[in-house]
Structures are given as C-alpha cells and as structure tokens.
Design an enzyme around this catalytic site. Structure first.
Site, PDB file in Angstrom:
ATOM      1  NE  ARG A  10       7.462   0.821   4.760  1.00  0.00           N
ATOM      2  CZ  ARG A  10       6.194   0.394   4.741  1.00  0.00           C
ATOM      3  NH1 ARG A  10       5.918  -0.828   4.318  1.00  0.00           N
ATOM      4  NH2 ARG A  10       5.219   1.181   5.128  1.00  0.00           N
ATOM      5  CG  HIS A  70       4.077   4.471   8.390  1.00  0.00           C
ATOM      6  ND1 HIS A  70       4.093   5.374   7.345  1.00  0.00           N
ATOM      7  CD2 HIS A  70       3.725   3.275   7.836  1.00  0.00           C
ATOM      8  CE1 HIS A  70       3.768   4.752   6.225  1.00  0.00           C
ATOM      9  NE2 HIS A  70       3.546   3.478   6.488  1.00  0.00           N
ATOM     10  NE  ARG A  77      -1.986  -2.029   3.226  1.00  0.00           N
ATOM     11  CZ  ARG A  77      -1.846  -3.362   3.144  1.00  0.00           C
ATOM     12  NH1 ARG A  77      -2.515  -4.026   2.224  1.00  0.00           N
ATOM     13  NH2 ARG A  77      -1.056  -4.005   3.972  1.00  0.00           N
ATOM     14  CE  LYS A  89      28.100  -3.528  -7.630  1.00  0.00           C
ATOM     15  NZ  LYS A  89      28.356  -3.021  -9.003  1.00  0.00           N
TER      16      LYS A  89
END
Length: 227
Positions: free
Chosen positions: A99, A127, A49, A78
């Site tokens: 995030r 959030h 979402r 790497k």
C-alpha cells in the site's frame, strides 16, 4: 499473471473463480495451506482493516508475515530507493502486499520483483482486494452479480475502492447511479471506459434521488488525505 494489481486485469471468469473459491473456504470445503509461506506487508500509508485482514488471513492459513508500516524505522530514511526496498524484501518473502499513496506504484513493484505483488491500495487509483470482498458481499446478499442497479455514493473522485468496484462490476451488465457533489464526481477516464462498453450510468447529487430503483447502495467516505 500471479499479481493482483487492478480489477481491470481480471476477466469475468477469473472474478467468478475468486467468488467460488471464497465460498468454498467459508463453507470449509477448501483449506488452503500457507505453511512455510511468508508475506511481506509493506504499508507506506496508514491502515487498520486491510493490514490486519491480510495478517490474520495469512496466519489462519498457517503462514507468517513480516511488516513494514511507514518509513520511520526503515532504510528509506537513509536514502534507500523504493525499488531497492522492494527487492530486499522480495529476498525474504513469497509475496508482497503493498500500500502506498502513489498511483501506479503497485504495477511498478510487480515489474521490479520476481515474486507476486498484491495491490492493497495505490493512492486514489485501485484497491482490488477490497473490490473482491465487496463483490462477495453483493453476491451473498443479491444471489448474483448480473444485471444489478448499483448506486455508488460519496467521494467518487479519490475513492480507490469505488474505482475498483466499478471496473469489476462492469463485467456483469450493471446500471450505475453515481451520487456525489460535482467536485467529487467519478473521474472522466472511468466514465469514458463505461461509455465504450455501452454501460449505463447516471450522475446525481442527492442520495435520495431514485434510491428506490437500486439493488445495492455503496457508500464511501470523503478521502480527505487526497486533497
């Protein structure tokens, strides 16, 4: 600041400006133009979402997105550092939506790049964009954010959406009922903040206790990935 890292960074007036702006956009009274703007969506954790919401919003407003989902196909494999990845993508984009599973990572990102950073979830911490959406839903159904009785149920320990929502509603003289098993209770640092602001809250273990007193019941899932 042009960053959106935590709801604690926003004043009551700034929160209400978000609400008023969202209402104008929804009514067609305001049409932001993101033409020639590029958002880098950096998602180190799975998302449906939130990721598609940002991508859809950017494209509907005329902008474009570039996406990093996980690290499997990136130079992180790497040995590239988090800071180097951020600084590289900051050369391409006008804004970073981030995030990760690490608390504090979004604030760190804002310190190492010179473009705006939006926190789309940092571990069990915050959030803020979800909280803004939740506030907008509440104001549409209740007509106000002021003086509400708010029940918050579920995983209050690891639920970052809950933490952001509680911080944001704290600006509007709420009364909280925190409903969870004892091992998933609201973190002490958040409860301490509420006490310092003289905000009433009560801790319960059964969802049907005093439910008739609530204006809003917010329910969140158990965050199994945080255990």
């Amino acid at each position: 600041t042009n960053n959106l890292i935590s709801m604690r960074d926003l004043t009551k007036e700034e929160i209400m400006l978000f609400m008023e702006t969202a209402a104008k956009i929804e009514k067609g009274e305001l049409n932001p133009n993101m033409e020639r703007k590029l958002a880098a969506l950096m998602f180190y954790e799975p998302s449906t979402r939130t990721h598609f919401s940002f991508a859809t919003a950017m494209k509907k407003l005329g902008g474009q997105t570039i996406t990093m989902r996980g690290t499997q196909n990136s130079s992180v494999q790497k040995g590239e550092s988090f800071a180097d990845t951020l600084q590289t993508l900051a050369q391409y984009a006008d804004i970073i939506v981030l995030r990760t599973g690490i608390e504090g990572s979004a604030r760190y990102a804002a310190e190492v790049v010179d473009i705006p950073v939006v926190n789309a979830g940092d571990g069990a911490n915050q959030h803020p964009t979800q909280a803004l959406l939740d506030l907008y839903s509440i104001i549409k159904t209740q007509g106000t954010l002021e003086n509400l009785n708010i029940g918050v149920a579920g995983d209050l320990r690891f639920g970052r959406t809950v933490h952001s929502l509680v911080y944001s509603l704290s600006e509007f003289n709420p009364k909280f009922k925190f409903i969870s098993p004892s091992f998933l209770q609201m973190p002490s640092y958040i409860k301490d903040d509420l006490v310092s602001q003289n905000i009433e809250f009560e801790e319960l273990q059964e969802i049907d206790q005093k439910i008739e007193e609530l204006d809003v019941l917010y329910v969140t899932r158990v965050q199994r990935e945080r255990f």
